[in-house]
Write a protein that holds these residues in place. Structure first.
Motif, PDB file in Angstrom:
ATOM      1  N   GLY A 193     -18.396  12.058 -26.503  1.00 16.76           N
ATOM      2  CA  GLY A 193     -19.572  12.560 -27.209  1.00 16.76           C
ATOM      3  C   GLY A 193     -19.634  14.067 -27.334  1.00 16.76           C
ATOM      4  O   GLY A 193     -20.543  14.595 -27.987  1.00 16.76           O
ATOM      5  N   ALA A 194     -18.690  14.774 -26.732  1.00 18.18           N
ATOM      6  CA  ALA A 194     -18.703  16.240 -26.814  1.00 18.18           C
ATOM      7  C   ALA A 194     -18.408  16.683 -28.248  1.00 18.18           C
ATOM      8  O   ALA A 194     -17.580  16.099 -28.941  1.00 18.18           O
ATOM      9  N   VAL A 195     -19.108  17.715 -28.696  1.00 15.71           N
ATOM     10  CA  VAL A 195     -18.914  18.269 -30.042  1.00 15.71           C
ATOM     11  C   VAL A 195     -17.905  19.400 -29.960  1.00 15.71           C
ATOM     12  O   VAL A 195     -18.015  20.279 -29.094  1.00 15.71           O
ATOM     13  N   ALA A 196     -16.928  19.368 -30.841  1.00 16.16           N
ATOM     14  CA  ALA A 196     -15.890  20.391 -30.817  1.00 16.16           C
ATOM     15  C   ALA A 196     -16.500  21.780 -30.962  1.00 16.16           C
ATOM     16  O   ALA A 196     -17.440  21.975 -31.746  1.00 16.16           O
ATOM     17  N   PRO A 197     -16.007  22.755 -30.219  1.00 17.62           N
ATOM     18  CA  PRO A 197     -16.540  24.123 -30.324  1.00 17.62           C
ATOM     19  C   PRO A 197     -16.319  24.710 -31.711  1.00 17.62           C
ATOM     20  O   PRO A 197     -15.240  24.564 -32.288  1.00 17.62           O
ATOM     21  N   VAL A 198     -17.357  25.361 -32.228  1.00 17.62           N
ATOM     22  CA  VAL A 198     -17.273  25.963 -33.562  1.00 17.62           C
ATOM     23  C   VAL A 198     -17.974  27.312 -33.551  1.00 17.62           C
ATOM     24  O   VAL A 198     -19.112  27.420 -33.066  1.00 17.62           O
ATOM     25  N   ALA A 199     -17.311  28.325 -34.076  1.00 20.31           N
ATOM     26  CA  ALA A 199     -17.953  29.621 -34.318  1.00 20.31           C
ATOM     27  C   ALA A 199     -18.695  29.536 -35.646  1.00 20.31           C
ATOM     28  O   ALA A 199     -18.167  29.024 -36.630  1.00 20.31           O
ATOM     29  N   TYR A 200     -19.928  30.057 -35.660  1.00 22.58           N
ATOM     30  CA  TYR A 200     -20.821  29.809 -36.788  1.00 22.58           C
ATOM     31  C   TYR A 200     -21.273  31.126 -37.394  1.00 22.58           C
ATOM     32  O   TYR A 200     -21.855  31.974 -36.715  1.00 22.58           O
ATOM     33  N   PHE A 201     -20.969  31.306 -38.694  1.00 19.62           N
ATOM     34  CA  PHE A 201     -21.486  32.447 -39.458  1.00 19.62           C
ATOM     35  C   PHE A 201     -22.666  31.929 -40.281  1.00 19.62           C
ATOM     36  O   PHE A 201     -22.474  31.213 -41.260  1.00 19.62           O
ATOM     37  N   ASP A 202     -23.872  32.269 -39.896  1.00 24.81           N
ATOM     38  CA  ASP A 202     -25.070  31.872 -40.635  1.00 24.81           C
ATOM     39  C   ASP A 202     -25.464  33.034 -41.535  1.00 24.81           C
ATOM     40  O   ASP A 202     -26.083  34.003 -41.096  1.00 24.81           O
ATOM     41  N   LEU A 203     -25.087  32.929 -42.812  1.00 23.15           N
ATOM     42  CA  LEU A 203     -25.279  34.052 -43.728  1.00 23.15           C
ATOM     43  C   LEU A 203     -26.663  34.084 -44.348  1.00 23.15           C
ATOM     44  O   LEU A 203     -26.983  34.995 -45.109  1.00 23.15           O
ATOM     45  N   GLY A 204     -27.475  33.085 -44.054  1.00 22.84           N
ATOM     46  CA  GLY A 204     -28.874  33.109 -44.446  1.00 22.84           C
ATOM     47  C   GLY A 204     -29.077  33.017 -45.943  1.00 22.84           C
ATOM     48  O   GLY A 204     -28.280  32.452 -46.679  1.00 22.84           O
ATOM     49  N   SER A 205     -30.165  33.626 -46.400  1.00 24.05           N
ATOM     50  CA  SER A 205     -30.563  33.501 -47.806  1.00 24.05           C
ATOM     51  C   SER A 205     -30.310  34.774 -48.605  1.00 24.05           C
ATOM     52  O   SER A 205     -30.790  34.907 -49.718  1.00 24.05           O
ATOM     53  N   ASN A 206     -29.549  35.741 -48.025  1.00 23.15           N
ATOM     54  CA  ASN A 206     -29.252  36.932 -48.820  1.00 23.15           C
ATOM     55  C   ASN A 206     -28.339  36.536 -49.975  1.00 23.15           C
ATOM     56  O   ASN A 206     -27.422  35.728 -49.822  1.00 23.15           O
TER      57      ASN A 206
END
Length: 545
Positions: free
Chosen positions: A138-151
């Motif tokens: 059930g472990a979720v693979a590690p992921v680096a996340y770029f949340d660029l938002g609404s710009n």
């Protein structure tokens, strides 16, 4: 020297360390950040301008950076002092290392809550994971996340007069929520002097991606089992993309390589796999070479540049424009499963199989292969039976004389397979084939309106197979083999009488031409000559008596 992130206090001007996320308040056009492996909130307070954060030659270890938007109470300032958006961008310079250090799940490393973009100008940005991924169920693979938002301008990698490197060494996602009026997400830009390197990782873009602009030449590299998964559109207008034999490029939305009229090429070399799930356009300044090409879902491939695949390939809807070149350069087979229109050049070194996904010509999964005047259609492969093309179900529309040959210009052999269901040829210019073999269900030929357009081949049959000729007229089908003693066992033919097809009762071969006239049966004038000769012979006989 490795600099550590500096907390910039707008009140006391002191460096303050914290185990929690630090608030960095920027009141100048430049800022040098210090601190070690921390999460940082960046606030901007000027009414105009864009801050430059970091220095070209310095290195920074960072856990995450959040770019705060306008209208927030500025930490450490008097009540009512609010943050602002930069005028244009948040400029970043220097060597940044983001280590997500997580065994499971997502770690946000860049979060843009403002309305202006993150713009990386100089240095090296590295994303990695020092932790060992969890193997627990059930472990979720590690992921680096770029949340660029609404710009609305998302993110830009664009070397400012020097090469910048973006090194992705762990699974990473780029996500934006910004959309224009049509629901299209705004792009991430990879522009001049940028080397974007993916090593042993899956990188997903849930945002449009634009590489180059027709003049700049950035590079993208995938190695060691990497996948670049583009969920939105890709505009690869110029530059170089290299994918090693263990890696894959996946395109899920309508995309293009090259840019019409561009001064720089878009060069793509894929030793692994190109998995195309959407419309793909290859413009005239693009050259794509891929070891493996997965294209079976019916989306359009339109080529006016050069597209080469080096292993067995199935083509769905494909358009090769004038000047465009599509090649399959291995001896592995090539299959055409849906519509395929050629105005440029098509070449396969393998056997060509025509196997539409439908047996009904009115269905979208039907394959119509149209070869127009000026096109080249070369098939160099041969099966064990000597055929260059095997026919299961599908239709050829031949609008060019001798439209299908090998690359030396020689006629080729065609064979319909045992389970062929609906095989059609529309002959609108004269055609010659080495041999055509009809199996069981037979092959249908529709001769065009010009009576001088002919079909020439050695014709063979297997089982109950026949060659079925529509719009039949004298001297239009030439039979190369001279051992056919019963043409009706090989052919059926139909006249077109006011739009209705009327079957020819009996067929013959006269001097090689398929005919409705039995040359062994004299015409009336010939009968008169014969009878006259008999009468003269009889008179001579009587006189001698």
């Amino acid at each position: 020297m490795k600099k550590q992130l500096l907390y910039i206090s707008t009140i006391l001007g002191l460096s303050v360390a914290s185990v929690y996320a630090e608030d960095v308040v920027i009141k100048t056009e430049t800022a040098t950040l210090t601190g070690s492996k921390k999460d940082y909130n960046l606030y901007y307070t000027l009414s105009s301008g864009s801050p430059t954060i970091g220095e070209d030659t310095e290195s920074y270890d960072v856990s995450s950076i959040t770019l705060k938007g306008a209208g927030l109470q500025v930490p450490g300032e008097a009540e009512g002092v609010l943050s602002t958006n930069p005028a244009k961008e948040w400029y970043f310079r220097g060597n940044y290392t983001f280590d997500i250090a997580t065994e499971s799940g997502k770690k946000t490393i860049i979060k843009n809550e403002s309305l202006k973009r993150f713009y990386y100008q100089a240095g090296t940005l590295t994303v990695s994971n020092s932790a060992t991924p969890s193997q627990e169920e059930g472990a979720v693979a590690p992921v680096a996340y770029f949340d660029l938002g609404s710009n609305t301008t998302s993110l830009m990698f664009n070397g400012d007069g020097q090469t910048i490197n973006v090194n992705i060494n762990t699974d990473t996602e780029f996500v934006t929520t910004a959309e224009n009026g049509g629901g299209t997400k705004f792009p991430i830009y990879i522009y001049r002097n940028t080397a974007f390197n993916i090593d042993g990782s899956t990188v997903t873009f849930d945002a449009n991606l634009r590489v180059g602009d027709g003049e700049t030449t950035p590079t993208i590299s995938l190695v060691n089992g990497s996948t670049m998964n583009i969920k939105k559109t890709l505009a690869f207008e110029s530059g170089t993309l290299t994918v090693d034999e263990t890696s894959k490029l996946v395109i899920d939305k309508g995309s293009r390589f090259g840019k019409a009229g561009a001064t720089s090429k878009a060069t793509v070399n894929i030793a692994g796999t190109l998995d195309m799930n959407a419309v793909l356009t290859v413009n005239d300044n693009a050259v794509i070479t891929t070891k493996k090409f997965e294209h079976q879902n019916g989306s359009d491939l339109t080529v006016s540049g050069q597209f080469e695949t080096q292993s067995a390939t199935t083509f769905a809807n494909t358009i090769i424009k004038t000047g465009g070149i599509v090649k399959q350069t291995s001896t592995g087979g090539t299959k055409i499963a849906r519509d395929f229109t050629v105005d440029g050049t098509f070449l396969t070194k393998g056997v060509l199989a025509v196997e539409a996904g439908s047996t009904d010509a009115s269905d979208a999964k039907w394959a119509t292969i149209t070869i127009n005047e000026g096109a080249n259609f070369y098939v160099d492969g041969k099966s064990d039976a000597g055929s260059a093309i095997t026919l299961k179900n599908g239709e050829f529309v031949l609008n060019k004389k001798n439209a299908i040959t090998n690359s030396n210009g020689d006629a080729v052999q065609l064979v319909s397979v045992d389970k062929a269901t609906n095989v059609i040829f529309r002959i609108n210019e004269s055609q010659e084939f080495k041999k055509i073999v009809a199996h069981t269900i037979g092959i249908k030929y529709y001769l065009g309106e010009d009576a001088t357009d002919t079909l020439t081949a050695e014709f063979g049959t297997i089982s109950t197979g026949k060659h079925i000729i529509y719009n039949f007229e004298e001297n239009r089908v030439f039979v190369l083999n001279d051992d056919i003693t019963s043409p009706n066992d090989f052919f059926d033919a139909y006249y077109n009488v006011d739009g209705e097809y009327v079957k020819v009762d009996n067929l013959y071969i006269n001097n090689g031409w398929l005919s409705a006239i039995n040359s062994a049966v004299p015409e009336p004038a010939e009968w008169a000559m014969i009878l006259g000769a008999l009468a003269l012979g009889l008179a001579v006989y009587r006189k001698r008596k």
